[in-house]
Design an enzyme around this catalytic site. Structure first.
Site, PDB file in Angstrom:
ATOM      1  N   HIS A 224       0.821  -1.213   0.000  1.00 41.32           N
ATOM      2  CA  HIS A 224       0.000   0.000   0.000  1.00 41.32           C
ATOM      3  C   HIS A 224       0.854   1.262   0.000  1.00 41.32           C
ATOM      4  CE1 HIS A 224      -3.508   2.340  -0.297  1.00 41.32           C
ATOM      5  NE2 HIS A 224      -2.981   3.157   0.591  1.00 41.32           N
ATOM      6  N   TYR A 228       1.832   5.521  -2.276  1.00 42.96           N
ATOM      7  CA  TYR A 228       2.170   6.904  -1.895  1.00 42.96           C
ATOM      8  C   TYR A 228       3.579   7.262  -2.375  1.00 42.96           C
ATOM      9  CZ  TYR A 228      -2.087   6.258   0.611  1.00 42.96           C
ATOM     10  OH  TYR A 228      -3.401   5.971   0.881  1.00 42.96           O
ATOM     11  N   HIS A 375      -9.936   1.380 -10.443  1.00 45.05           N
ATOM     12  CA  HIS A 375      -9.419   2.310  -9.417  1.00 45.05           C
ATOM     13  C   HIS A 375      -7.963   2.678  -9.703  1.00 45.05           C
ATOM     14  CE1 HIS A 375      -8.034   3.803  -5.522  1.00 45.05           C
ATOM     15  NE2 HIS A 375      -7.248   2.761  -5.378  1.00 45.05           N
ATOM     16  N   PHE A 376      -7.141   1.667  -9.988  1.00 49.86           N
ATOM     17  CA  PHE A 376      -5.721   2.051 -10.032  1.00 49.86           C
ATOM     18  C   PHE A 376      -5.294   2.677 -11.357  1.00 49.86           C
ATOM     19  CE2 PHE A 376      -4.955  -2.720 -10.368  1.00 49.86           C
ATOM     20  CZ  PHE A 376      -4.324  -2.739 -11.605  1.00 49.86           C
ATOM     21  N   HIS A 377      -6.152   2.599 -12.351  1.00 50.74           N
ATOM     22  CA  HIS A 377      -5.780   3.326 -13.576  1.00 50.74           C
ATOM     23  C   HIS A 377      -6.074   4.827 -13.467  1.00 50.74           C
ATOM     24  CE1 HIS A 377      -5.056  -0.596 -15.293  1.00 50.74           C
ATOM     25  NE2 HIS A 377      -4.425   0.019 -16.278  1.00 50.74           N
ATOM     26  N   ARG A 438     -11.357  -9.464 -11.675  1.00 47.91           N
ATOM     27  CA  ARG A 438     -10.132  -8.907 -12.247  1.00 47.91           C
ATOM     28  C   ARG A 438      -9.229 -10.059 -12.676  1.00 47.91           C
ATOM     29  NH1 ARG A 438      -6.196  -6.764  -7.335  1.00 47.91           N
ATOM     30  NH2 ARG A 438      -4.884  -6.215  -9.098  1.00 47.91           N
TER      31      ARG A 438
HETATM   32 FE1  HAS Z   1      -5.630   2.437  -3.888  1.00 45.60          FE
HETATM   33  C1  HAS Z   1      -6.014  -0.960  -4.378  1.00 45.60           C
HETATM   34  C2  HAS Z   1      -7.476   2.244  -1.029  1.00 45.60           C
HETATM   35  C3  HAS Z   1      -5.019   5.786  -3.219  1.00 45.60           C
HETATM   36  C4  HAS Z   1      -3.180   2.473  -6.286  1.00 45.60           C
HETATM   37  N1  HAS Z   1      -4.783   1.029  -5.104  1.00 45.60           N
HETATM   38  C5  HAS Z   1      -5.088  -0.299  -5.171  1.00 45.60           C
HETATM   39  C6  HAS Z   1      -4.289  -0.942  -6.172  1.00 45.60           C
HETATM   40  C7  HAS Z   1      -3.456   0.024  -6.687  1.00 45.60           C
HETATM   41  C8  HAS Z   1      -3.786   1.264  -6.011  1.00 45.60           C
HETATM   42  C9  HAS Z   1      -2.376  -0.168  -7.731  1.00 45.60           C
HETATM   43  O1  HAS Z   1      -8.468   0.082   0.860  1.00 45.60           O
HETATM   44  C10 HAS Z   1      -4.378  -2.385  -6.602  1.00 45.60           C
HETATM   45  C11 HAS Z   1      -3.456  -3.286  -5.851  1.00 45.60           C
HETATM   46  C12 HAS Z   1      -3.640  -4.680  -6.351  1.00 45.60           C
HETATM   47  O2  HAS Z   1      -3.188  -4.985  -7.463  1.00 45.60           O
HETATM   48  O3  HAS Z   1      -4.297  -5.476  -5.668  1.00 45.60           O
HETATM   49  N2  HAS Z   1      -6.215   3.771  -2.432  1.00 45.60           N
HETATM   50  C13 HAS Z   1      -6.981   3.490  -1.375  1.00 45.60           C
HETATM   51  C14 HAS Z   1      -7.197   4.699  -0.583  1.00 45.60           C
HETATM   52  C15 HAS Z   1      -6.508   5.694  -1.214  1.00 45.60           C
HETATM   53  C16 HAS Z   1      -5.876   5.099  -2.361  1.00 45.60           C
HETATM   54  C17 HAS Z   1      -8.007   4.827   0.662  1.00 45.60           C
HETATM   55  N3  HAS Z   1      -4.387   3.857  -4.622  1.00 45.60           N
HETATM   56  C18 HAS Z   1      -4.269   5.151  -4.192  1.00 45.60           C
HETATM   57  C19 HAS Z   1      -3.229   5.814  -4.915  1.00 45.60           C
HETATM   58  C20 HAS Z   1      -2.704   4.890  -5.793  1.00 45.60           C
HETATM   59  C21 HAS Z   1      -3.445   3.661  -5.585  1.00 45.60           C
HETATM   60  C22 HAS Z   1      -2.800   7.239  -4.695  1.00 45.60           C
HETATM   61  C23 HAS Z   1      -1.596   4.986  -6.761  1.00 45.60           C
HETATM   62  C24 HAS Z   1      -0.889   6.063  -7.014  1.00 45.60           C
HETATM   63  N4  HAS Z   1      -6.587   0.944  -2.913  1.00 45.60           N
HETATM   64  C25 HAS Z   1      -7.242   1.068  -1.739  1.00 45.60           C
HETATM   65  C26 HAS Z   1      -7.689  -0.252  -1.284  1.00 45.60           C
HETATM   66  C27 HAS Z   1      -7.271  -1.170  -2.244  1.00 45.60           C
HETATM   67  C28 HAS Z   1      -6.584  -0.395  -3.253  1.00 45.60           C
HETATM   68  C29 HAS Z   1      -8.429  -0.592  -0.073  1.00 45.60           C
HETATM   69  C30 HAS Z   1      -7.489  -2.690  -2.212  1.00 45.60           C
HETATM   70  C31 HAS Z   1      -8.722  -3.026  -2.915  1.00 45.60           C
HETATM   71  C32 HAS Z   1      -8.963  -4.518  -2.979  1.00 45.60           C
HETATM   72  O4  HAS Z   1     -10.009  -4.947  -2.488  1.00 45.60           O
HETATM   73  O5  HAS Z   1      -8.130  -5.267  -3.508  1.00 45.60           O
HETATM   74  C33 HAS Z   1      -6.427   7.130  -0.687  1.00 45.60           C
HETATM   75  O6  HAS Z   1      -5.105   7.438  -0.410  1.00 45.60           O
HETATM   76  C34 HAS Z   1      -7.065   8.113  -1.593  1.00 45.60           C
HETATM   77  C35 HAS Z   1      -7.154   9.497  -0.982  1.00 45.60           C
HETATM   78  C36 HAS Z   1      -7.394  10.502  -2.062  1.00 45.60           C
HETATM   79  C37 HAS Z   1      -8.273  11.500  -2.024  1.00 45.60           C
HETATM   80  C38 HAS Z   1      -8.437  12.389  -3.230  1.00 45.60           C
HETATM   81  C39 HAS Z   1      -7.760  13.741  -3.083  1.00 45.60           C
HETATM   82  C40 HAS Z   1      -7.843  14.492  -4.361  1.00 45.60           C
HETATM   83  C41 HAS Z   1      -6.865  15.294  -4.858  1.00 45.60           C
HETATM   84  C42 HAS Z   1      -7.068  15.961  -6.194  1.00 45.60           C
HETATM   85  C43 HAS Z   1      -7.601  17.360  -6.014  1.00 45.60           C
HETATM   86  C44 HAS Z   1      -7.933  17.931  -7.327  1.00 45.60           C
HETATM   87  C45 HAS Z   1      -7.812  19.207  -7.649  1.00 45.60           C
HETATM   88  C46 HAS Z   1      -8.172  19.596  -9.035  1.00 45.60           C
HETATM   89  C47 HAS Z   1      -7.282  20.244  -6.714  1.00 45.60           C
HETATM   90  C48 HAS Z   1      -9.091  11.766  -0.831  1.00 45.60           C
HETATM   91  C49 HAS Z   1      -5.594  15.556  -4.133  1.00 45.60           C
HETATM   92  C50 HAS Z   1      -8.863  20.904  -9.161  1.00 45.60           C
HETATM   93  C51 HAS Z   1      -9.351  20.991 -10.557  1.00 45.60           C
HETATM   94  C52 HAS Z   1      -9.396  22.136 -11.285  1.00 45.60           C
HETATM   95  C53 HAS Z   1      -9.908  22.112 -12.668  1.00 45.60           C
HETATM   96  C54 HAS Z   1      -8.935  23.421 -10.785  1.00 45.60           C
END
Ligand code: HAS
Length: 559
Positions: A224, A228, A375-377, A438
């Protein structure tokens, strides 16, 4: 020294993008598979890639592991070393830095041999008892070791700078880089133990078997926080470079540091949220890891508001008006800015999906379904990758002295990538909710009828279409990148300037005069110790019973 560092960084970045190029070319094959078209059966392709699973392994390893690691090693080596050299007191050891690059590349080439010869078709998570060639584990281990040496060099240089400047605030880009590397050092421990103590001896035949549950637990210790490790280097750009590119400044240096400090402490003790379905792990520990996962989403929420504020500032300074109307005044003609803002937009959805995955009540609905690649794409595949692509639009000219080739094509590639990934995510989340697993060859004849009966024509078509769009996006991006690299040097300062704001990190500001947030987040080594204690507290009671009931299982080759 800076010229030498630029050349080295160029090597890291180009190696990273070469890996991404091959990985991306394999992507549409997977998307077509989920669209019901099994291109792996075509004789021409079959001669090159033995199966869907070999293709998927290559795709995952090259994109998620190799591209990210090489890009980040270059990016987060160059930025802090450059900043500390300019702030005085640091003299980067270039010879050591080159040694690390050569070691990492040797690890990559070693791992590539079994991957290409179908002797390590174990997917990018290499869960035992699925067994690959020992050469794969050794190569992968060397790559991780090399990344830890980069971490060591950055931390070492920073400590030397601290000694030369007692009582001074660490410049902010260095702060973010050091925090990321320290986090990675704590995170990598699980994988290092899994590979060195379990997988290598087992695959060499020195042990009779391996305990899959313990191996998975060690894997997710790293697995995990590695996300980050992929995300924070993008945040470095969103905080320190993007605002300047958009014509503004960092909204709050204190919040920026707080966010990285929180990632350092909370990124690692959360891995059980990948193992809710695993037996023999107490539910109470799974729930504790769930709450810690929600906690590590907080610095991302901070980032969302903080970075949005700096973009809004920039747009209003350019005449933007209205509650949302200001967004039109962002420099949408700039490919680097557009790529990164689109990457952020995708992360709003990716982050929300992550919270769903992490919720123990929702997880059984989405776990191991097509939802997860969806999700991860839009996290690593867009938030990270599209940001790195956007960064490359200025970083490559900066490093090489060459002008970005065809900026309009660069802009088009950003929109195409974003559009393709959003469609892919829509199709895959949809299929996942319908129950499509998947990592399943959906067009395999035995399953075909079942999927056909599920009435999933629309999401399957979206997924297949997204593969084609992403292929066009990739080809456009790589044409821009490679044509830039192959063009003549111009050394025009306008093309090669680094867009970091000089005012955000006044080198050598006094710690006592700094704001409380800046002061309290400065002791990064103490925060690392806190992270280690937290990890020991929430992993100790999970791993101890596994060690006591070690169940050795023989390996299996499924391909
Ligand atoms: Fe995830 C599975 C939970 C973030 C990547 N994740 C994966 C896998 C990958 C991955 C590769 O709890 C698959 C692994 C595998 O092959 O089995 N993930 C989370 C959570 C977060 C999260 C809670 N994941 C990521 C990030 C990744 C990533 C970052 C890659 C870089 N994930 C999971 C969980 C699984 C999982 C379970 C397992 C699922 C299963 O059952 O197998 C959090 O860190 C996310 C927090 C993010 C936010 C969003 C903040 C938004 C921002 C953008 C702001 C936009 C602006 C734009 C300012 C709260 C910062 C403004 C726009 C204008 C036009 C001005």
């Amino acid at each position: 020294a800076l010229t030498g560092l630029k050349t080295l960084t160029q090597y890291y970045v180009v190696t990273a993008f070469l890996a991404l190029f091959i990985g991306v070319m394999l992507g549409p094959l997977q998307a077509l598979n989920y669209g019901g078209v099994n291109v792996y059966e075509y004789p021409l392709l079959k001669a090159l890639i033995r199966s869907y699973y070999q293709g998927l392994t290559l795709h995952g390893v090259l994109n998620a592991l190799v591209f990210t690691q090489f890009f980040i090693s270059g990016w987060l080596l160059y930025l802090p070393l450059r900043e500390l050299t300019q702030a005085g007191g640091a003299r980067p050891n270039l010879r050591f830095a080159w040694f690390t690059y050569v070691l990492m590349t040797a690890g990559l080439l070693t791992a590539a041999v079994p991957l290409l010869s179908n002797d390590a078709t174990v997917l990018y998570t290499f869960y035992p008892p699925l067994e690959g060639s020992p050469v794969f584990y050794i190569g992968a281990g060397v790559m991780v070791a090399a990344s830890l040496l980069v971490a060591g060099q950055v931390v070492w240089t920073w400590l030397a700078w601290k000694r030369a400047h007692p009582g001074r605030v660490t410049p902010v880009v260095t702060y973010m880089s050091v925090a990321t590397w320290l986090m990675w050092a704590v995170a990598a421990l699980g994988l290092v133990v899994e590979v060195v103590v379990m997988l290598i001896p087992w695959s060499l035949g020195l042990t009779r078997g391996v305990d899959p549950l313990l191996a998975r637990t060690l894997f997710w210790w790293t697995g995990h926080p590695i996300v980050y490790f992929w995300l924070l280097p993008a945040y470095v750009s969103w905080y320190a470079f993007l605002p300047r590119q958009a014509g503004g400044r960092m909204a709050s240096e204190g919040l920026t540091r707080l966010s990285f400090a929180m990632f350092l402490v909370f990124s690692v003790p959360v891995g059980l949220h990948h193992q809710y379905a695993d037996p023999n792990v107490q539910s109470s520990w799974k729930v504790i890891h769930m709450f810690l996962t929600f906690l590590v989403a907080v610095p991302s929420l901070l980032t969302a508001f903080s970075v949005a504020a700096s973009l809004e500032d920039a747009a209003r300074a350019r005449g933007g008006r209205g509650v949302v109307g200001w967004m039109r005044r962002l420099p949408w003609g700039n490919a680097s800015v557009t790529a990164q803002v689109l990457a952020m937009v995708s992360f709003i959805f990716g982050g929300a999906g992550g919270i769903v995955n992490a919720s123990i009540a929702f997880a059984p609905v989405v776990h191991n379904t097509a939802w997860i690649p969806g999700h991860f794409h839009i996290t690593v595949g867009t938030a990270t990758t599209l940001t790195f692509m956007g960064v490359a639009f200025w970083l490559v000219p900066h490093l090489t002295g060459k002008r970005l080739f065809a900026p309009r094509a660069a802009l088009a590639s950003a929109w195409l990538w974003f559009g393709g990934m959003m469609l892919f995510a829509l199709g895959m989340h949809w299929q996942g909710l319908a129950g499509v697993p998947r990592r399943a060859q959906v067009s395999a004849s035995a399953q075909q009828a079942a999927y056909d009966a599920m009435n999933l024509g629309v999401p399957r078509a979206l997924t297949a279409l997204s593969g084609v769009i992403l292929l066009v996006a990739g080809l456009t991006f790589f044409t821009v990148l490679f044509r830039t690299l192959l063009s003549a040097r111009r050394d025009n300062p306008e093309d090669t300037a680094i867009p970091v704001s000089d005012t955000i990190s006044p080198a050598g500001a006094s710690l006592t005069a700094a704001t409380p947030l800046v002061r309290h987040t400065e002791p990064l080594l103490a925060l690392t110790l806190l992270a280690l204690i937290l990890v020991a507290l929430v992993y100790g009671p999970v791993i101890a019973p596994m060690l006591a009931n070690y169940q050795a299982v023989p390996g299996q080759r499924l391909w």
